[in-house]
Design a protein around this motif. Structure first.
Motif, mmCIF file in Angstrom:
data_model
loop_
_atom_site.group_PDB
_atom_site.id
_atom_site.type_symbol
_atom_site.label_atom_id
_atom_site.label_comp_id
_atom_site.label_asym_id
_atom_site.label_seq_id
_atom_site.Cartn_x
_atom_site.Cartn_y
_atom_site.Cartn_z
ATOM 1 N N LYS A 1 -8.889 3.659 -8.592
ATOM 2 C CA LYS A 1 -9.415 4.114 -7.305
ATOM 3 C C LYS A 1 -8.896 3.266 -6.157
ATOM 4 O O LYS A 1 -8.561 3.794 -5.087
ATOM 5 C CB LYS A 1 -10.942 4.085 -7.333
ATOM 6 N N GLN A 2 -8.823 1.957 -6.376
ATOM 7 C CA GLN A 2 -8.328 1.083 -5.317
ATOM 8 C C GLN A 2 -6.840 1.308 -5.053
ATOM 9 O O GLN A 2 -6.398 1.283 -3.904
ATOM 10 C CB GLN A 2 -8.575 -0.386 -5.680
ATOM 11 N N ALA A 3 -6.074 1.524 -6.129
ATOM 12 C CA ALA A 3 -4.626 1.635 -5.976
ATOM 13 C C ALA A 3 -4.183 3.014 -5.510
ATOM 14 O O ALA A 3 -3.306 3.121 -4.640
ATOM 15 C CB ALA A 3 -3.948 1.291 -7.308
ATOM 16 N N PHE A 4 -4.791 4.093 -6.067
ATOM 17 C CA PHE A 4 -4.262 5.434 -5.820
ATOM 18 C C PHE A 4 -5.211 6.350 -5.053
ATOM 19 O O PHE A 4 -4.818 7.449 -4.681
ATOM 20 C CB PHE A 4 -3.887 6.087 -7.155
ATOM 21 N N SER B 1 0.844 -1.184 0.000
ATOM 22 C CA SER B 1 0.000 0.000 0.000
ATOM 23 C C SER B 1 0.882 1.236 0.000
ATOM 24 O O SER B 1 2.101 1.154 0.150
ATOM 25 C CB SER B 1 -0.930 0.004 1.221
ATOM 26 N N LEU B 2 0.251 2.390 -0.187
ATOM 27 C CA LEU B 2 1.000 3.648 -0.212
ATOM 28 C C LEU B 2 1.169 4.255 1.176
ATOM 29 O O LEU B 2 2.022 5.118 1.376
ATOM 30 C CB LEU B 2 0.289 4.656 -1.129
ATOM 31 N N GLY C 1 0.649 3.516 5.718
ATOM 32 C CA GLY C 1 0.526 2.530 6.780
ATOM 33 C C GLY C 1 1.711 1.587 6.860
ATOM 34 O O GLY C 1 2.737 1.766 6.189
ATOM 35 N N ALA C 2 1.547 0.546 7.678
ATOM 36 C CA ALA C 2 2.638 -0.407 7.910
ATOM 37 C C ALA C 2 2.994 -1.173 6.651
ATOM 38 O O ALA C 2 4.160 -1.529 6.431
ATOM 39 C CB ALA C 2 2.243 -1.378 9.024
ATOM 40 N N SER C 3 1.996 -1.440 5.795
ATOM 41 C CA SER C 3 2.249 -2.209 4.578
ATOM 42 C C SER C 3 3.107 -1.456 3.566
ATOM 43 O O SER C 3 3.671 -2.061 2.664
ATOM 44 C CB SER C 3 0.915 -2.589 3.915
ATOM 45 N N ALA C 4 3.194 -0.149 3.722
ATOM 46 C CA ALA C 4 4.022 0.630 2.812
ATOM 47 C C ALA C 4 5.501 0.403 3.084
ATOM 48 O O ALA C 4 6.335 0.514 2.181
ATOM 49 C CB ALA C 4 3.688 2.114 2.933
ATOM 50 N N GLN C 5 5.841 0.078 4.324
ATOM 51 C CA GLN C 5 7.230 -0.140 4.697
ATOM 52 C C GLN C 5 7.572 -1.620 4.798
ATOM 53 O O GLN C 5 8.699 -2.017 4.538
ATOM 54 C CB GLN C 5 7.523 0.551 6.031
ATOM 55 N N LEU D 1 -2.251 -0.708 -3.230
ATOM 56 C CA LEU D 1 -1.553 -1.027 -4.470
ATOM 57 C C LEU D 1 -1.600 -2.520 -4.788
ATOM 58 O O LEU D 1 -1.716 -2.915 -5.945
ATOM 59 C CB LEU D 1 -0.096 -0.562 -4.390
ATOM 60 N N GLY D 2 -1.497 -3.354 -3.780
ATOM 61 C CA GLY D 2 -1.553 -4.796 -4.005
ATOM 62 C C GLY D 2 -2.892 -5.221 -4.576
ATOM 63 O O GLY D 2 -2.961 -6.013 -5.527
#
Length: 311
Positions: A273-276, A61-62, A64-68, A281-282
């Motif tokens: 819309k879901q990604a950006f 994702s762009l 949150g924790a999933s971004a890192q 992103l996933g």
């Protein structure tokens, strides 16, 4: 005799060895010249495809924790997708948009225009061809703004209707799918027309003349001579416009933003819309893989049902 035969064989082997060595050098030289192109294809084409397949199975994702810290989630994105009512809506809207604007719109209209121009003189063909091609060469974003102006509440279409005492219609709100379908047909029909025009010019006139002598009517010549003769072009054009239409994003997003109430939210819009917008992103990448699979499926179906004579 034996010495002569041995000498001849040695010369033959030497000649073959030199040819093989020369061929190897040619292949090596060709590979050296192609290496920059192969590297660019690997970096900018094969690389992103591989990364897309990988990220579709992650929670990237762009924010949150999933971004890192990206985690592998298996088929969770696809499970969520098929359980999401919004995905089902976007899939149906994509099929409607594809059928109306590509298969029935660009394909059929392009064929009709090519047939009508076939028997016209060069001047009419140039004028008509220029007018139709103008839509094709216009950038998609400009085409979108042009049709927003045309279909807006105070746009050209309502001004024309006002001349005949028809009240103004909010086209982009009342008939949003029809508006984007018409815009996409206007933008892409020229390609189909040019494809069919080139194919029709290659059909021998003698065949049609012989059929006319035998009493074949216009429709009989169309179904039994013209269409079978350009079957390759029909198949190729269907594949091209299908893949192109499945990827249409800026036209729809600029005109309607996917609305109102997701009524024009096709899969590319839903994916964006879901990604950006939602920053998933996933999940957005997983949607793009389904879109790719749909394009491959349609292409294989076209090739299967429109088999060429060479097959």
């Amino acid at each position: 005799m034996d010495t002569t035969a041995e000498t001849s064989m040695k010369q033959k082997w030497n000649t073959q060895g030199k040819k093989k060595s020369s061929n190897k050098r040619k292949w090596l030289q060709a590979l050296i010249f192609l290496l920059p192109s192969l590297l660019l294809l690997g970096i900018f084409f094969a690389g992103p495809i591989i990364m897309t397949f990988y990220f579709a199975f992650t929670d990237m994702s762009l924010t949150g924790a999933s971004a890192q810290n990206i985690q592998y989630v298996g088929f969770q994105n696809f499970t969520n997708m098929f359980q999401d009512p919004s995905f089902k809506t976007s899939f149906m809207k994509t099929m409607v948009f594809l059928l109306m604007s590509a298969i029935l719109g660009q394909q059929v209209l392009g064929f009709i225009l090519a047939m009508l121009m076939r028997e016209k003189n060069a001047t009419v063909r140039r004028i008509t061809g220029t007018a139709v091609i103008a839509g094709w060469v216009t950038p998609e974003i400009i085409c979108a703004f042009a049709f927003v102006t045309f279909f807006s509440d105070n746009g050209t279409l309502n001004h024309l209707l006002n001349i005949f005492n028809f009240g103004p219609v909010s086209w982009l709100y009342t008939f949003p799918m029809a508006a984007v379908v018409i815009a996409n047909i206007w933008h892409g029909t020229a390609y189909s027309m040019m494809m069919f025009q080139a194919a029709l010019d290659g059909v021998p006139k003698e065949i049609h003349e012989a059929a006319m002598v035998d009493g074949a009517g216009r429709w009989q010549r169309l179904w039994r001579i013209t269409i079978p003769s350009i079957k390759n072009t029909i198949s190729t054009n269907l594949v091209v416009i299908t893949l192109g239409t499945l990827g249409v994003f800026s036209l729809i997003y600029t005109m309607t933003g996917g609305g109102p109430a997701n009524s024009t939210s096709t899969m590319p819009v839903f994916m964006y819309k879901q990604a950006f917008v939602n920053y998933q992103l996933g999940y957005g990448t997983a949607i793009s893989l389904i879109l790719l699979l749909i394009g491959i499926t349609f292409s294989l179906l076209y090739i299967k049902f429109l088999k060429t004579d060479q097959e």
